[in-house]
Write a protein that holds these residues in place. Structure first.
Motif, PDB file in Angstrom:
ATOM      1  N   SER A 247       0.815  -1.232   0.000  1.00 43.25           N
ATOM      2  CA  SER A 247       0.000   0.000   0.000  1.00 43.25           C
ATOM      3  C   SER A 247       0.839   1.268   0.000  1.00 43.25           C
ATOM      4  N   THR A 248       2.162   1.112  -0.075  1.00 38.68           N
ATOM      5  CA  THR A 248       3.032   2.299   0.005  1.00 38.68           C
ATOM      6  C   THR A 248       2.851   3.202  -1.209  1.00 38.68           C
ATOM      7  N   GLN A 249       2.634   4.479  -0.932  1.00 38.59           N
ATOM      8  CA  GLN A 249       2.652   5.485  -1.990  1.00 38.59           C
ATOM      9  C   GLN A 249       3.765   6.460  -1.630  1.00 38.59           C
ATOM     10  N   GLU A 250       4.221   7.243  -2.615  1.00 40.11           N
ATOM     11  CA  GLU A 250       5.366   8.094  -2.268  1.00 40.11           C
ATOM     12  C   GLU A 250       5.347   9.441  -2.961  1.00 40.11           C
ATOM     13  N   ILE A 251       6.032  10.355  -2.311  1.00 46.57           N
ATOM     14  CA  ILE A 251       6.290  11.667  -2.906  1.00 46.57           C
ATOM     15  C   ILE A 251       7.774  11.718  -3.208  1.00 46.57           C
ATOM     16  N   SER A 252       8.090  11.775  -4.492  1.00 47.95           N
ATOM     17  CA  SER A 252       9.478  11.891  -4.920  1.00 47.95           C
ATOM     18  C   SER A 252       9.741  13.390  -5.093  1.00 47.95           C
ATOM     19  N   TRP A 253      10.454  13.969  -4.152  1.00 48.22           N
ATOM     20  CA  TRP A 253      10.502  15.424  -4.014  1.00 48.22           C
ATOM     21  C   TRP A 253      11.220  16.138  -5.149  1.00 48.22           C
ATOM     22  N   GLN A 254      10.659  17.295  -5.517  1.00 47.61           N
ATOM     23  CA  GLN A 254      11.375  18.259  -6.363  1.00 47.61           C
ATOM     24  C   GLN A 254      11.493  19.555  -5.566  1.00 47.61           C
ATOM     25  N   ALA A 255      12.537  20.333  -5.829  1.00 50.58           N
ATOM     26  CA  ALA A 255      12.722  21.595  -5.095  1.00 50.58           C
ATOM     27  C   ALA A 255      11.490  22.478  -5.272  1.00 50.58           C
ATOM     28  N   GLY A 256      11.001  23.055  -4.189  1.00 54.16           N
ATOM     29  CA  GLY A 256       9.848  23.956  -4.240  1.00 54.16           C
ATOM     30  C   GLY A 256       8.513  23.265  -4.069  1.00 54.16           C
ATOM     31  N   ASP A 257       8.520  21.931  -3.932  1.00 53.34           N
ATOM     32  CA  ASP A 257       7.264  21.195  -3.700  1.00 53.34           C
ATOM     33  C   ASP A 257       6.705  21.482  -2.310  1.00 53.34           C
ATOM     34  N   LEU A 258       5.385  21.436  -2.226  1.00 48.34           N
ATOM     35  CA  LEU A 258       4.689  21.558  -0.933  1.00 48.34           C
ATOM     36  C   LEU A 258       3.672  20.427  -0.842  1.00 48.34           C
ATOM     37  N   ALA A 259       3.624  19.734   0.297  1.00 47.06           N
ATOM     38  CA  ALA A 259       2.621  18.671   0.484  1.00 47.06           C
ATOM     39  C   ALA A 259       1.772  18.971   1.708  1.00 47.06           C
TER      40      ALA A 259
END
Ligand SMILES: [Fe+2]
Length: 289
Positions: A247-259
């Motif tokens: 069930s793992t989902q992920e945020i693969s970060w880019q500079a300037g991202d906001l979650a």
């Protein structure tokens, strides 16, 4: 107004994109974003070049109060904005402050510098986890409460977790408001605390059952899990491991991202990384109803 939106991961999460280079995140209306947040539970804003100060300013549209986190380094210039780069190891699934009754509704993250490799923020939908759990394991979590104990906590440290005032009397008044949170004041004026809670909670939006808690991190740390002092059996560990993995989902970060993550429904964690330039910031808050 939101112009470009795509799915994030395999569930209800969404990515909201900037459609021009100088679009300001603060231009979104509170109502529009809150509507999307209620249905999606996780929103990633991409292309808005968000800084920690802008994250705090944007979060203020939704928040009536902020929570402290003594485990993370604070940014001097911005109250309640913390760096989450203490350590580089993996972090197991948890709800933020899930081992205490003083929990935020929303956890915000913004990334100024992603790791070259690894360091993704992971998230799990507690509604999905609960739906897919076996009947026996569900019954275990219905029958037994989770238990978190903390011994000999000095008042000043407790005050960094639960904003409870400067004196013991102030603190007692605040602690007495929480259900299932027992405390004892020791001779040296430190506190011993015990928090009992269910592993399955009702989501803030939609009132659905969700497996959203601190139990998996407690397991990873070797803590006792349940109120009777027991830990997970091998079978339960095996089942939960498989369930979290698939069930793992992920945020693969880019500079300037906001979650923006709904802490009443989603658990989060991270993959390990080795790049010490990675910079991720967070703020945690109670949200307007
Ligand atoms: Fe966390």
């Amino acid at each position: 107004m939101i112009e470009k939106i795509e799915p994030l991961g395999t569930g209800t999460g969404k990515i909201v994109y900037s459609t021009n280079d100088c679009e300001d995140i603060l231009h979104f209306s509170q109502a529009e974003i809150l509507d999307l947040f209620k249905s999606s539970g996780v929103i990633l804003f991409r292309g808005f070049s968000v800084t920690p100060i802008q994250m705090k300013a944007f979060s203020e549209k939704f928040s009536h109060s902020y929570l402290k986190d003594p485990t993370k380094g604070s940014l001097d210039s911005v109250d309640f904005v913390n760096s989450v780069d203490t350590g580089m190891g993996a972090s197991a699934a948890h709800t933020e402050h899930g081992s205490s009754p003083y929990q935020p509704d929303v956890i915000w993250f913004c990334c100024t510098t992603p790791a070259q490799e690894g360091g993704e923020t992971l998230f799990w939908d507690g509604i999905q986890l609960w739906k897919e759990m076996s009947k026996d394991t569900k019954q275990l979590f219905i029958d037994k409460k989770l238990k978190f104990t903390f011994e000999d906590v000095p008042l000043n440290v407790l005050n960094q977790w639960v904003d409870c005032g400067e004196t013991i009397d102030d603190c007692k008044q605040v602690l007495d408001q929480f259900e299932n949170f027992n405390y004892q004041i020791n001779e040296d004026s430190s506190f011993s605390l015990k928090y009992l809670c269910s592993a399955v909670v009702k989501t803030k939006y939609g009132n659905q059952d969700a497996f959203a808690n601190f139990a998996w991190t407690a397991h990873a740390r070797g803590w006792e899990i349940f109120e009777d002092g027991s830990k997970f059996s091998e079978e339960v560990v095996d089942e939960l491991e498989k369930l979290f993995d698939k069930s793992t989902q992920e945020i693969s970060w880019q500079a300037g991202d906001l979650a923006m993550i709904d802490n009443s429904r989603f658990m989060h964690g991270r993959r390990e990384f080795k790049d010490n330039r990675r910079q991720l910031f967070t703020t945690i808050a109670k949200i307007f109803d």
